[in-house]
Motif scaffolding. Structure first.
Motif, PDB file in Angstrom:
ATOM      1  N   THR A 134      -7.272  -3.555   2.871  1.00  0.00           N
ATOM      2  CA  THR A 134      -6.962  -4.488   3.952  1.00  0.00           C
ATOM      3  C   THR A 134      -8.025  -5.575   4.045  1.00  0.00           C
ATOM      4  OG1 THR A 134      -5.823  -2.756   5.188  1.00  0.00           O
ATOM      5  CG2 THR A 134      -6.512  -4.700   6.424  1.00  0.00           C
ATOM      6  N   TYR A 150      -7.316  -7.995   1.322  1.00  0.00           N
ATOM      7  CA  TYR A 150      -6.182  -8.852   1.682  1.00  0.00           C
ATOM      8  C   TYR A 150      -6.612  -9.930   2.682  1.00  0.00           C
ATOM      9  CZ  TYR A 150      -2.033 -10.363   4.219  1.00  0.00           C
ATOM     10  OH  TYR A 150      -1.091 -11.127   4.836  1.00  0.00           O
ATOM     11  N   LEU A 156      -6.529 -10.951  -3.688  1.00  0.00           N
ATOM     12  CA  LEU A 156      -5.158 -10.501  -3.465  1.00  0.00           C
ATOM     13  C   LEU A 156      -4.750  -9.477  -4.521  1.00  0.00           C
ATOM     14  CD1 LEU A 156      -2.862 -11.069  -1.441  1.00  0.00           C
ATOM     15  CD2 LEU A 156      -1.904 -12.657  -3.131  1.00  0.00           C
ATOM     16  N   SER A 193      -6.349  -6.102  -3.797  1.00  0.00           N
ATOM     17  CA  SER A 193      -5.634  -5.416  -2.724  1.00  0.00           C
ATOM     18  C   SER A 193      -4.293  -4.870  -3.213  1.00  0.00           C
ATOM     19  CB  SER A 193      -5.418  -6.374  -1.545  1.00  0.00           C
ATOM     20  OG  SER A 193      -4.791  -5.723  -0.481  1.00  0.00           O
ATOM     21  N   ASN A 249      -1.506  -2.205  -1.278  1.00  0.00           N
ATOM     22  CA  ASN A 249      -1.490  -2.679   0.097  1.00  0.00           C
ATOM     23  C   ASN A 249      -0.170  -3.420   0.335  1.00  0.00           C
ATOM     24  OD1 ASN A 249      -1.991  -5.017   2.134  1.00  0.00           O
ATOM     25  ND2 ASN A 249      -3.615  -3.552   2.569  1.00  0.00           N
ATOM     26  N   ALA A 306      -0.408  -7.305   0.718  1.00  0.00           N
ATOM     27  CA  ALA A 306      -0.741  -8.003  -0.533  1.00  0.00           C
ATOM     28  C   ALA A 306       0.462  -8.028  -1.469  1.00  0.00           C
ATOM     29  CB  ALA A 306      -1.931  -7.325  -1.208  1.00  0.00           C
TER      30      ALA A 306
END
Length: 259
Positions: free
Chosen positions: A119, A122, A160, A163, A168, A171
């Motif tokens: 997180t 992201y 990104l 992640s 995630n 992402a």
């Protein structure tokens, strides 16, 4: 014959304090005895018990945050953070930003980023992208100096990807959007439009119940973007999307609620 470590842990589990944890959150010094088992052979049993307390503190912290009781949230989340929980550190970053303590907010964000929290990665990606678009030179210089990075689109995509590799859902959804519409900035193409790749990322995000990913999949099946038109699949994803809570950048907190 059971070791002393196992006997001690079992005796703690049978205690009134342990059984009443759901009604009253314990404090760090209450499990100081448990922390002494870090080096024992029964490490897995210790880890499970420790994680139970961390989840409980996070749950109480987020409940307080949702009530806008920020000082109470900080108290519980700090318990978890002190034992190295990176989710709690991301949450503390958000809570401290709410009370305008930016220095402390950045401190906890850095801690979570150092632990490769998906997180945090992201949020770092989104923050870098926003800085590039706004072109706030003074703030860009501060971020570059503080985090020892270059603020540009490549760096935003780097975080990104980190992640997304950890699955995630935010992402994964963001990559789906980038492939659906393409990623272009100042006459440079970073990601070409690819509806098949977009479908792949949206599906992965939807598998983790991301509301917007489920909604987009419904539209893809409705319009035939990267897939054949399929009314049954369209209705399925629209229905699933409507059942999910409204997403936000911090809805990873939901995993600690209603446990």
């Amino acid at each position: 014959m059971p070791s002393k470590s196992i006997k001690s842990i079992k005796s703690i589990k049978k205690s009134r304090k342990y059984k009443n944890l759901n009604s009253k959150c314990i404090k760090p010094h209450d499990i100081e005895l448990l922390m002494n088992f870090k080096l024992s052979p029964q490490i897995e049993e210790f880890k499970n018990l420790r994680q139970y307390h961390i989840n409980l503190w996070n749950k109480y912290g987020i409940e307080a945050y949702n009530k806008e009781e920020y000082l109470e949230a900080i108290k519980y989340l700090t318990y978890s953070s002190d034992y190295g929980d990176s989710d709690a550190q991301v949450m503390l970053c958000i809570v401290y930003s709410k009370i305008n303590d930016i220095n402390t907010s950045h401190k906890y964000f850095k801690l979570s980023l150092e632990q490769n929290n998906s997180t945090a990665q992201y949020l770092m990606s989104i923050s870098i992208k926003d800085l590039v678009i706004k072109n706030d030179i003074s703030l860009i210089e501060i971020v570059e100096k503080s985090y020892k990075i270059k603020v540009n689109i490549d760096m935003a995509l780097y975080y990104l990807k980190l992640s997304a590799k950890q699955y995630n859902p935010h992402a994964l959804f963001e990559f789906g959007r980038l492939y659906l519409y393409g990623c272009n900035y100042k006459n440079k193409t970073y990601i070409k439009k690819d509806s098949i790749m977009a479908m792949k990322f949206f599906q992965s995000s939807a598998n983790r119940y991301h509301k917007n990913a489920l909604m987009i999949l419904g539209h893809m099946y409705k319009n035939g973007w990267g897939v054949d038109v399929n009314e049954s699949e369209m209705n399925k994803y629209f229905e699933l999307s409507n059942k999910q809570p409204k997403p936000c950048r911090t809805d990873f907190m939901n995993k600690y609620i209603n446990k």
